[in-house]
Design a protein around this motif. Structure first.
Motif, PDB file in Angstrom:
ATOM      1  N   LYS A  87       0.797  -1.286   0.000  1.00  0.00           N
ATOM      2  CA  LYS A  87       0.025   0.129   0.074  1.00  0.00           C
ATOM      3  C   LYS A  87       0.661   1.222  -0.002  1.00  0.00           C
ATOM      4  O   LYS A  87       0.429   2.178  -0.433  1.00  0.00           O
ATOM      5  N   GLN A  88       2.025   1.126   0.576  1.00  0.00           N
ATOM      6  CA  GLN A  88       2.868   2.265   0.602  1.00  0.00           C
ATOM      7  C   GLN A  88       3.540   2.942  -0.678  1.00  0.00           C
ATOM      8  O   GLN A  88       3.942   3.965  -0.920  1.00  0.00           O
ATOM      9  N   LYS A  89       3.510   2.035  -1.661  1.00  0.00           N
ATOM     10  CA  LYS A  89       4.171   2.282  -3.109  1.00  0.00           C
ATOM     11  C   LYS A  89       5.436   3.001  -2.936  1.00  0.00           C
ATOM     12  O   LYS A  89       5.713   4.053  -3.536  1.00  0.00           O
ATOM     13  N   LEU A  90       6.596   2.226  -2.550  1.00  0.00           N
ATOM     14  CA  LEU A  90       7.723   2.624  -2.836  1.00  0.00           C
ATOM     15  C   LEU A  90       8.684   2.223  -3.780  1.00  0.00           C
ATOM     16  O   LEU A  90       9.944   1.898  -3.878  1.00  0.00           O
ATOM     17  N   ASP A  91       8.032   1.454  -4.812  1.00  0.00           N
ATOM     18  CA  ASP A  91       8.482   0.568  -5.618  1.00  0.00           C
ATOM     19  C   ASP A  91       9.881   1.307  -6.681  1.00  0.00           C
ATOM     20  O   ASP A  91      10.824   0.973  -6.806  1.00  0.00           O
ATOM     21  N   LYS A  92       9.230   2.580  -7.005  1.00  0.00           N
ATOM     22  CA  LYS A  92      10.271   3.257  -8.059  1.00  0.00           C
ATOM     23  C   LYS A  92      11.385   4.025  -7.197  1.00  0.00           C
ATOM     24  O   LYS A  92      12.539   4.068  -7.795  1.00  0.00           O
ATOM     25  N   ARG A  93      11.247   4.192  -5.880  1.00  0.00           N
ATOM     26  CA  ARG A  93      12.401   4.649  -5.026  1.00  0.00           C
ATOM     27  C   ARG A  93      13.210   3.170  -4.917  1.00  0.00           C
ATOM     28  O   ARG A  93      14.541   3.734  -4.855  1.00  0.00           O
ATOM     29  N   ILE A  98      18.372   0.676  -6.071  1.00  0.00           N
ATOM     30  CA  ILE A  98      19.091  -0.683  -6.380  1.00  0.00           C
ATOM     31  C   ILE A  98      20.054  -0.189  -7.566  1.00  0.00           C
ATOM     32  O   ILE A  98      21.224  -0.525  -7.402  1.00  0.00           O
ATOM     33  N   ILE A  99      19.705   0.467  -8.312  1.00  0.00           N
ATOM     34  CA  ILE A  99      20.714   1.089  -9.538  1.00  0.00           C
ATOM     35  C   ILE A  99      21.643   2.154  -8.936  1.00  0.00           C
ATOM     36  O   ILE A  99      23.022   1.786  -9.351  1.00  0.00           O
ATOM     37  N   ALA A 100      21.323   2.680  -7.825  1.00  0.00           N
ATOM     38  CA  ALA A 100      22.453   3.495  -7.149  1.00  0.00           C
ATOM     39  C   ALA A 100      23.844   2.401  -6.546  1.00  0.00           C
ATOM     40  O   ALA A 100      24.782   2.899  -6.389  1.00  0.00           O
ATOM     41  N   LEU A 101      23.060   1.468  -6.086  1.00  0.00           N
ATOM     42  CA  LEU A 101      24.059   0.371  -5.529  1.00  0.00           C
ATOM     43  C   LEU A 101      24.890  -0.361  -6.714  1.00  0.00           C
ATOM     44  O   LEU A 101      25.960  -0.918  -6.411  1.00  0.00           O
ATOM     45  N   THR A 102      24.171  -0.584  -7.682  1.00  0.00           N
ATOM     46  CA  THR A 102      24.827  -1.472  -8.853  1.00  0.00           C
ATOM     47  C   THR A 102      25.616  -0.869 -10.069  1.00  0.00           C
ATOM     48  O   THR A 102      26.220  -1.425 -10.748  1.00  0.00           O
ATOM     49  N   GLY A 103      25.137   0.299 -10.181  1.00  0.00           N
ATOM     50  CA  GLY A 103      25.555   0.907 -11.508  1.00  0.00           C
ATOM     51  C   GLY A 103      24.426   0.499 -12.704  1.00  0.00           C
ATOM     52  O   GLY A 103      23.359  -0.014 -12.449  1.00  0.00           O
ATOM     53  N   THR A 104      24.728   0.742 -14.154  1.00  0.00           N
ATOM     54  CA  THR A 104      23.709   0.725 -14.975  1.00  0.00           C
ATOM     55  C   THR A 104      24.126  -0.442 -15.755  1.00  0.00           C
ATOM     56  O   THR A 104      23.347  -0.767 -16.849  1.00  0.00           O
ATOM     57  N   LYS A 239      14.185  11.129 -13.429  1.00  0.00           N
ATOM     58  CA  LYS A 239      13.278  12.312 -13.426  1.00  0.00           C
ATOM     59  C   LYS A 239      11.892  11.919 -12.768  1.00  0.00           C
ATOM     60  O   LYS A 239      11.572  12.870 -12.091  1.00  0.00           O
ATOM     61  N   GLN A 240      11.416  10.733 -12.910  1.00  0.00           N
ATOM     62  CA  GLN A 240      10.080  10.442 -12.259  1.00  0.00           C
ATOM     63  C   GLN A 240      10.190  10.508 -10.771  1.00  0.00           C
ATOM     64  O   GLN A 240       9.176  11.015 -10.408  1.00  0.00           O
ATOM     65  N   VAL A 241      11.146   9.856 -10.177  1.00  0.00           N
ATOM     66  CA  VAL A 241      11.397   9.743  -8.757  1.00  0.00           C
ATOM     67  C   VAL A 241      11.577  11.163  -8.334  1.00  0.00           C
ATOM     68  O   VAL A 241      11.320  11.665  -7.174  1.00  0.00           O
ATOM     69  N   PRO A 246      10.681  14.211  -2.058  1.00  0.00           N
ATOM     70  CA  PRO A 246      11.364  13.589  -0.916  1.00  0.00           C
ATOM     71  C   PRO A 246      10.539  12.508   0.083  1.00  0.00           C
ATOM     72  O   PRO A 246       9.302  12.825  -0.245  1.00  0.00           O
ATOM     73  N   LEU A 247      11.016  11.599   0.628  1.00  0.00           N
ATOM     74  CA  LEU A 247      10.226  10.706   1.383  1.00  0.00           C
ATOM     75  C   LEU A 247       9.369  11.434   2.500  1.00  0.00           C
ATOM     76  O   LEU A 247       9.720  12.296   3.116  1.00  0.00           O
ATOM     77  N   LYS A 248       8.004  10.880   2.604  1.00  0.00           N
ATOM     78  CA  LYS A 248       7.144  11.677   3.650  1.00  0.00           C
ATOM     79  C   LYS A 248       7.012  11.033   5.129  1.00  0.00           C
ATOM     80  O   LYS A 248       7.594   9.928   5.115  1.00  0.00           O
TER      81      LYS A 248
END
Length: 451
Positions: A87-93, A98-104, A239-241, A246-248
């Motif tokens: 219900k909290q919808k944190l999927d895109k964050r 994940i990408i910040a940790l792994t790279g592209t 861009k979407q994130v 910020p987190l509420k």
């Protein structure tokens, strides 16, 4: 159903009681109904309850008591938590984290998706994580290309990373899947063994960690993605994130509550039970206003709760009537000529049996059906019920070959990017690797834990 009625009037096999034959017939009919699904699965649960009263003559109040124990409370609470977390919808964050940790690089992102799916599925159940991570995978796929044909293999790698990451992690902790809670209940019921949350992790979590890199390697070897780097898609995601801000406060409260629940499972489960911790966590989400009862009532699959409760109750009848003991003795007799009635031969037989069953029915139902059979088998073979129980529960996670084997596989298949043949193409490789690693742990690691 007609076949079951016929079985009740066949000559009674030697060593089996009348009630034992009735329980085995009910189990066989229930298994066929689980696999073929001619009626909704909760209907099978209702028939199991009614059958105990009408066919076995068990008092209805006694049947009602056998439906509920801590494992069922745990399953109920975990499903409520699943609804609250999604219900909290944190999927895109989460995808961006994940990408910040792994790279592209695609290979690193795939490993990151597998690892994060696995780490989360270790604690909140694979179906929950698969539901949370599916939007992450689809977001990366669609931001790469809107044409499914151009990202066919990329989609397979990312979606199977979610499904198999969840599957291999679900074996690592009691909260990773209902099957684990069911086996813990059976150990206490059949062998008087109390398994703690950390105790389970000590045995099973190393296997999850060992399997993680193999998931990515097998997927890349099988599908070979069209894109080696996902930088364009990641740029769009950022861009979407950024547009979400910020987190509420409610997001931070949700994260804090979830951490407290994990701490409760680790520190309190041995005294108050895992089910109580799960229910307390669900109540906390309600009290904090992060989810309302209508969400839980509408989002929880209560039929699944009823199904597990009925399966556990039927397992108790198998024990009471001696049916489980009879099946175990006869299965052992079949293994003797093959030399597979003890040691690693027995371990492998139990694993293959469970792995076969779990690919055609839910892994929880597989353990619920097989638990009352394999645990008495362990006693007859003078094997540790812990080893046989762990092999059964862990092998029930090897449902790599079919869409219906695990909820995670069903969820990623629903994306429309995968074919049923994709599961066969990659699943047998995962099954061989998983069984091999489990046999190595059984032979060399578990003995170090004084089993």
């Amino acid at each position: 159903m007609i076949g079951g009625a016929v079985l009740l009037y066949l000559p009674l096999p030697e060593g089996l009681t009348m009630d034992g034959r009735t329980v085995l017939t009910m189990t066989l009919v229930a298994t066929v109904l689980f696999i073929t699904e001619p009626v909704p699965l909760p209907t099978v649960a209702l028939l199991i309850v009614v059958g105990q009263v009408l066919l076995l003559g068990v008092n209805s109040s006694e049947v009602a008591r056998s439906l509920m124990n801590d494992s069922v409370l745990f399953i109920m609470g975990s499903l409520m938590l699943a609804v609250a977390v999604v219900k909290q919808k944190l999927d895109k964050r989460l995808a961006l984290l994940i990408i910040a940790l792994t790279g592209t690089r695609t290979s690193r992102i795939a490993f990151g998706v597998t690892a994060v799916s696995g780490l989360l599925a270790s604690f909140i159940g694979e179906h929950t994580v698969a539901a949370m991570m599916l939007p992450v995978g689809i977001t990366l796929i669609r931001l790469t290309s809107d044409d499914p044909k151009k990202v066919r293999n990329l989609a397979a790698v990312l979606l199977f990373s979610i499904a198999y990451g969840c599957s291999v992690a679900g074996l690592g902790t009691p909260s990773g899947g209902a099957r684990n809670a069911i086996m813990i209940g059976y150990w206490k019921q059949f062998n008087g063994i109390e398994m703690t949350y950390t105790g389970w992790m000590t045995f099973a979590y190393p296997m999850f960690l060992m399997l993680l890199p193999f998931v990515t390697m097998v997927l890349f070897f099988t599908f070979k993605p069209e894109f080696a780097d996902l930088t364009p898609a990641v740029t769009k995601l950022r861009k979407q994130v950024a547009g979400q801000g910020p987190l509420k406060a409610r997001d931070w409260v949700s994260i804090g509550l979830f951490v407290l629940i994990l701490i409760g499972w680790v520190t309190l489960s041995s005294t108050v039970g895992m089910g109580v911790v799960a229910l307390l966590g669900a109540a906390a989400f309600l009290v904090a206003g992060l989810v309302v009862w209508d969400d839980l009532n509408g989002g929880v699959n209560w039929g699944v709760v009823l199904l597990y409760a009925a399966a556990i109750s039927l397992g108790l009848r198998m024990q009471e009537t001696g049916a489980a003991q009879w099946v175990a003795e006869n299965f052992m007799a079949l293994l003797v000529p093959l030399g597979a009635n003890e040691g690693m031969g027995l371990w492998l037989s139990v694993s293959v049996l469970t792995g076969t069953v779990t690919n055609v029915m839910s892994n929880g139902a597989a353990v619920a059906v097989l638990g009352p059979i394999v645990l008495p088998m362990a006693e007859i073979a003078n094997e540790s019920p812990l080893v046989i129980g762990f092999i059964t529960s862990i092998s029930s996670a090897f449902a790599y070959l079919t869409v219906v084997g695990t909820p995670a596989s069903t969820i990623v298949y629903a994306s429309g990017y995968l074919k049923t043949t994709d599961f066969l193409k990659v699943g047998w490789k995962m099954a061989v690797i998983s069984i091999t690693i489990m046999m190595l742990l059984s032979a060399f690691y578990w003995p170090l834990l004084s089993v």
